[in-house]
Design a protein around this motif. Structure first.
Motif, PDB file in Angstrom:
ATOM      1  N   LYS A   1       0.844  -1.207   0.000  1.00  0.00           N
ATOM      2  CA  LYS A   1       0.000   0.000   0.000  1.00  0.00           C
ATOM      3  C   LYS A   1       0.874   1.250   0.000  1.00  0.00           C
ATOM      4  CE  LYS A   1      -4.138   1.525   2.508  1.00  0.00           C
ATOM      5  NZ  LYS A   1      -3.788   2.425   3.612  1.00  0.00           N
ATOM      6  N   ASP A   2       1.922   1.228   0.806  1.00  0.00           N
ATOM      7  CA  ASP A   2       2.839   2.374   0.837  1.00  0.00           C
ATOM      8  C   ASP A   2       3.515   2.572  -0.524  1.00  0.00           C
ATOM      9  OD1 ASP A   2       2.316   3.080   3.439  1.00  0.00           O
ATOM     10  OD2 ASP A   2       4.015   1.985   4.293  1.00  0.00           O
ATOM     11  N   LEU A   3       3.831   1.466  -1.188  1.00  0.00           N
ATOM     12  CA  LEU A   3       4.453   1.585  -2.516  1.00  0.00           C
ATOM     13  C   LEU A   3       3.489   2.258  -3.492  1.00  0.00           C
ATOM     14  CD1 LEU A   3       6.887   0.837  -4.377  1.00  0.00           C
ATOM     15  CD2 LEU A   3       5.629  -1.243  -4.952  1.00  0.00           C
ATOM     16  N   ALA A   4       2.228   1.876  -3.436  1.00  0.00           N
ATOM     17  CA  ALA A   4       1.227   2.507  -4.308  1.00  0.00           C
ATOM     18  C   ALA A   4       1.106   3.994  -3.985  1.00  0.00           C
ATOM     19  CB  ALA A   4      -0.127   1.815  -4.140  1.00  0.00           C
ATOM     20  N   ASP A   5       1.153   4.340  -2.699  1.00  0.00           N
ATOM     21  CA  ASP A   5       1.052   5.742  -2.298  1.00  0.00           C
ATOM     22  C   ASP A   5       2.263   6.548  -2.754  1.00  0.00           C
ATOM     23  OD1 ASP A   5      -1.365   5.362  -1.100  1.00  0.00           O
ATOM     24  OD2 ASP A   5      -0.560   5.154   0.930  1.00  0.00           O
ATOM     25  N   ALA A   6       3.431   5.928  -2.714  1.00  0.00           N
ATOM     26  CA  ALA A   6       4.656   6.671  -3.007  1.00  0.00           C
ATOM     27  C   ALA A   6       4.930   6.742  -4.506  1.00  0.00           C
ATOM     28  CB  ALA A   6       5.838   6.019  -2.290  1.00  0.00           C
ATOM     29  N   ARG A   7       4.586   5.698  -5.246  1.00  0.00           N
ATOM     30  CA  ARG A   7       5.041   5.626  -6.637  1.00  0.00           C
ATOM     31  C   ARG A   7       3.897   5.432  -7.612  1.00  0.00           C
ATOM     32  NH1 ARG A   7       9.826   1.492  -6.347  1.00  0.00           N
ATOM     33  NH2 ARG A   7       9.473   1.554  -8.583  1.00  0.00           N
ATOM     34  N   TYR A   8       2.712   5.960  -7.246  1.00  0.00           N
ATOM     35  CA  TYR A   8       1.529   5.870  -8.110  1.00  0.00           C
ATOM     36  C   TYR A   8       1.788   6.450  -9.501  1.00  0.00           C
ATOM     37  CZ  TYR A   8       1.382  10.750  -6.865  1.00  0.00           C
ATOM     38  OH  TYR A   8       1.742  12.059  -6.688  1.00  0.00           O
ATOM     39  N   ALA A   9       2.727   7.445  -9.606  1.00  0.00           N
ATOM     40  CA  ALA A   9       2.939   8.131 -10.883  1.00  0.00           C
ATOM     41  C   ALA A   9       3.725   7.278 -11.867  1.00  0.00           C
ATOM     42  CB  ALA A   9       3.662   9.451 -10.652  1.00  0.00           C
ATOM     43  N   GLU A  10       4.323   6.211 -11.375  1.00  0.00           N
ATOM     44  CA  GLU A  10       5.107   5.342 -12.248  1.00  0.00           C
ATOM     45  C   GLU A  10       4.211   4.235 -12.806  1.00  0.00           C
ATOM     46  OE1 GLU A  10       8.621   4.060 -10.102  1.00  0.00           O
ATOM     47  OE2 GLU A  10       8.746   6.025  -9.131  1.00  0.00           O
TER      48      GLU A  10
ATOM     49  N   CYS B   1      -0.374  13.953   4.363  1.00  0.00           N
ATOM     50  CA  CYS B   1      -0.730  12.533   4.458  1.00  0.00           C
ATOM     51  C   CYS B   1      -2.191  12.365   4.863  1.00  0.00           C
ATOM     52  CB  CYS B   1       0.195  11.820   5.446  1.00  0.00           C
ATOM     53  SG  CYS B   1       0.170  12.502   7.105  1.00  0.00           S
ATOM     54  N   VAL B   2      -2.699  13.342   5.630  1.00  0.00           N
ATOM     55  CA  VAL B   2      -4.109  13.286   6.047  1.00  0.00           C
ATOM     56  C   VAL B   2      -5.013  13.566   4.853  1.00  0.00           C
ATOM     57  CG1 VAL B   2      -5.845  14.370   7.522  1.00  0.00           C
ATOM     58  CG2 VAL B   2      -3.560  13.909   8.418  1.00  0.00           C
ATOM     59  N   LEU B   3      -4.663  14.603   4.084  1.00  0.00           N
ATOM     60  CA  LEU B   3      -5.451  14.901   2.887  1.00  0.00           C
ATOM     61  C   LEU B   3      -5.470  13.705   1.952  1.00  0.00           C
ATOM     62  CD1 LEU B   3      -4.213  18.511   2.026  1.00  0.00           C
ATOM     63  CD2 LEU B   3      -6.283  17.838   3.254  1.00  0.00           C
ATOM     64  N   ARG B   4      -4.328  13.064   1.828  1.00  0.00           N
ATOM     65  CA  ARG B   4      -4.205  11.940   0.903  1.00  0.00           C
ATOM     66  C   ARG B   4      -5.073  10.769   1.347  1.00  0.00           C
ATOM     67  NH1 ARG B   4       1.806  10.270   0.089  1.00  0.00           N
ATOM     68  NH2 ARG B   4       1.341   9.112   1.964  1.00  0.00           N
ATOM     69  N   ALA B   5      -5.103  10.557   2.645  1.00  0.00           N
ATOM     70  CA  ALA B   5      -5.896   9.428   3.152  1.00  0.00           C
ATOM     71  C   ALA B   5      -7.396   9.738   3.101  1.00  0.00           C
ATOM     72  CB  ALA B   5      -5.479   9.092   4.579  1.00  0.00           C
ATOM     73  N   TYR B   6      -7.758  10.924   3.571  1.00  0.00           N
ATOM     74  CA  TYR B   6      -9.189  11.229   3.694  1.00  0.00           C
ATOM     75  C   TYR B   6      -9.793  11.711   2.385  1.00  0.00           C
ATOM     76  CZ  TYR B   6      -8.970  10.464   8.673  1.00  0.00           C
ATOM     77  OH  TYR B   6      -8.826   9.881   9.896  1.00  0.00           O
ATOM     78  N   GLY B   7      -8.945  12.118   1.427  1.00  0.00           N
ATOM     79  CA  GLY B   7      -9.457  12.618   0.162  1.00  0.00           C
ATOM     80  C   GLY B   7      -9.639  11.547  -0.892  1.00  0.00           C
ATOM     81  N   ARG B   8      -9.280  10.307  -0.543  1.00  0.00           N
ATOM     82  CA  ARG B   8      -9.372   9.244  -1.544  1.00  0.00           C
ATOM     83  C   ARG B   8     -10.831   8.906  -1.787  1.00  0.00           C
ATOM     84  NH1 ARG B   8      -8.623   3.745  -2.191  1.00  0.00           N
ATOM     85  NH2 ARG B   8      -8.789   3.383   0.034  1.00  0.00           N
TER      86      ARG B   8
ATOM     87  N   LEU C   1      -4.939   1.286  -6.221  1.00  0.00           N
ATOM     88  CA  LEU C   1      -4.020   2.089  -7.037  1.00  0.00           C
ATOM     89  C   LEU C   1      -4.793   3.092  -7.900  1.00  0.00           C
ATOM     90  CD1 LEU C   1      -1.088   2.566  -7.875  1.00  0.00           C
ATOM     91  CD2 LEU C   1      -1.322   0.666  -9.502  1.00  0.00           C
ATOM     92  N   LEU C   2      -5.908   2.652  -8.462  1.00  0.00           N
ATOM     93  CA  LEU C   2      -6.706   3.560  -9.291  1.00  0.00           C
ATOM     94  C   LEU C   2      -7.253   4.729  -8.465  1.00  0.00           C
ATOM     95  CD1 LEU C   2      -8.090   4.269 -11.991  1.00  0.00           C
ATOM     96  CD2 LEU C   2     -10.033   2.862 -11.246  1.00  0.00           C
ATOM     97  N   THR C   3      -7.799   4.420  -7.290  1.00  0.00           N
ATOM     98  CA  THR C   3      -8.370   5.507  -6.477  1.00  0.00           C
ATOM     99  C   THR C   3      -7.273   6.410  -5.932  1.00  0.00           C
ATOM    100  OG1 THR C   3      -8.498   4.004  -4.585  1.00  0.00           O
ATOM    101  CG2 THR C   3     -10.521   4.342  -5.852  1.00  0.00           C
ATOM    102  N   ARG C   4      -6.102   5.853  -5.666  1.00  0.00           N
ATOM    103  CA  ARG C   4      -4.982   6.707  -5.265  1.00  0.00           C
ATOM    104  C   ARG C   4      -4.636   7.683  -6.385  1.00  0.00           C
ATOM    105  NH1 ARG C   4      -4.403   8.680  -2.105  1.00  0.00           N
ATOM    106  NH2 ARG C   4      -3.856   7.216  -0.489  1.00  0.00           N
ATOM    107  N   ARG C   5      -4.579   7.176  -7.628  1.00  0.00           N
ATOM    108  CA  ARG C   5      -4.247   8.040  -8.764  1.00  0.00           C
ATOM    109  C   ARG C   5      -5.326   9.096  -8.976  1.00  0.00           C
ATOM    110  NH1 ARG C   5      -1.769   2.969 -12.242  1.00  0.00           N
ATOM    111  NH2 ARG C   5       0.411   3.506 -11.874  1.00  0.00           N
TER     112      ARG C   5
END
Lengths: 146, 143
Positions: free
Chosen positions: A14-23, A122-129, A57-61
């Motif tokens: 999950k952390d990998l998806a959060d960190a490297r979603y752009a790849e 990190c809060v925006l990223r978690a709660y904004g998904r 991964l899709l919702t993270r992007r």
């Protein structure tokens, strides 16, 4: 010595998806980060986090795209590629499904907000998904019978 | 009268692993390390940042019976391992230097330093899965 918490290896994916979603990340890369075979990984991830790694991964992007729509003036097509998606058409379709309006309409509805200034990223990223929505083609949100 | 934060608790899966991480990798100092045989060898273990003596983090082992039934213990470990249990927000006067130093000691960062509206920050996890943010706050107006 106690063993690691049961889901700790899945959190690495999950952390990998959060960190490297752009790849150009794929589920196989996430499975490798968790040290599991792909088939077993998808099942375990879904069990731990309530959705498939693909959907995560899709919702993270899409969450990152929404954030860029709110906070930058980058063109929409560029935002699509900047978050790791490679089809503008499917980006627009997925975004509209999740956020209930097109990327352009979404951007227009949210003036750049200083309101967010003091909330950690990190809060925006978690709660904004966004909550994953389908047209029920997978049956996941079908009515409960019985 | 005043009320201040003295200690906040983090669930950890293994106190020795947590102690090594927080002291040798993050650079905190041990504040208390007391084992109580009369309480089933309960270990009160706290660490804190050098230079901030009045605040500490308690590295709390997830207990079994009789404090928690086995199922609850498994649930707590599971939630910690999923990264949903705890977060600690640290501040620094130099985010990039702190990132370089901690990385050099083997801290596994999930977010590299990046500018935010409020400052520059990065993030890592402790061995149990707890999320730690490390922020260099910008000076804000009206403060």
């Amino acid at each position: 010595m106690a063993a690691l918490p049961p889901a700790r290896h899945l959190l690495r994916a999950k952390d990998l998806a959060d960190a490297r979603y752009a790849e150009p990340l794929a589920v196989a890369d996430l499975a490798a980060a968790a040290g599991l075979s792909r088939a077993h990984f998808s099942r375990a991830f879904r069990q731990a986090f309530g959705e498939s790694p693909h959907v995560y991964l899709l919702t993270r992007r899409l969450e990152r795209a929404a954030s860029l729509l709110r906070t930058t003036d980058r063109p929409i097509a560029r935002i699509c590629f900047d978050v790791g998606l490679n089809s503008l058409g499917s980006f627009t379709t997925s975004f509209t499904r999740m956020y209930g309006r097109s990327p352009a309409a979404y951007r227009a509805a949210y003036p750049p907000a200083a309101d967010y200034a003091l909330v950690p990223g990190c809060v925006l990223r978690a709660y904004g998904r966004p909550q994953h929505r389908t047209f029920r083609e997978d049956g996941a949100d079908g009515p409960v019978i019985g | 009268m005043t009320i201040k934060i003295a200690t906040a608790q983090l669930w950890v899966h293994d106190q020795e692993v947590a102690l090594d991480f927080w002291t040798n990798k993050v650079g905190f100092e041990v504040r208390a390390d007391v084992t109580l045989p009369e309480l089933g060898n309960f270990r009160w273990l706290t660490v804190g940042p050098v230079g901030q003596d009045d605040i500490s983090v308690c590295l709390m082992a997830v207990p079994g019976q009789p404090v928690m039934d086995d199922q609850t213990r498994e649930q707590v470990l599971d939630v910690v391992g999923k990264g949903f249990a705890n977060a600690v927000f640290l501040s620094t006067d130099d985010c990039d230097a702190a990132y370089a130093e901690l990385s050099g000691r083997g801290v596994d960062f999930v977010d590299k330093p990046e500018d935010r509206p409020y400052g520059r920050d990065c993030g890592f996890r402790d061995p149990s899965g707890n999320q730690i943010r490390l922020t260099q706050l910008f000076e804000l107006p009206n403060q």
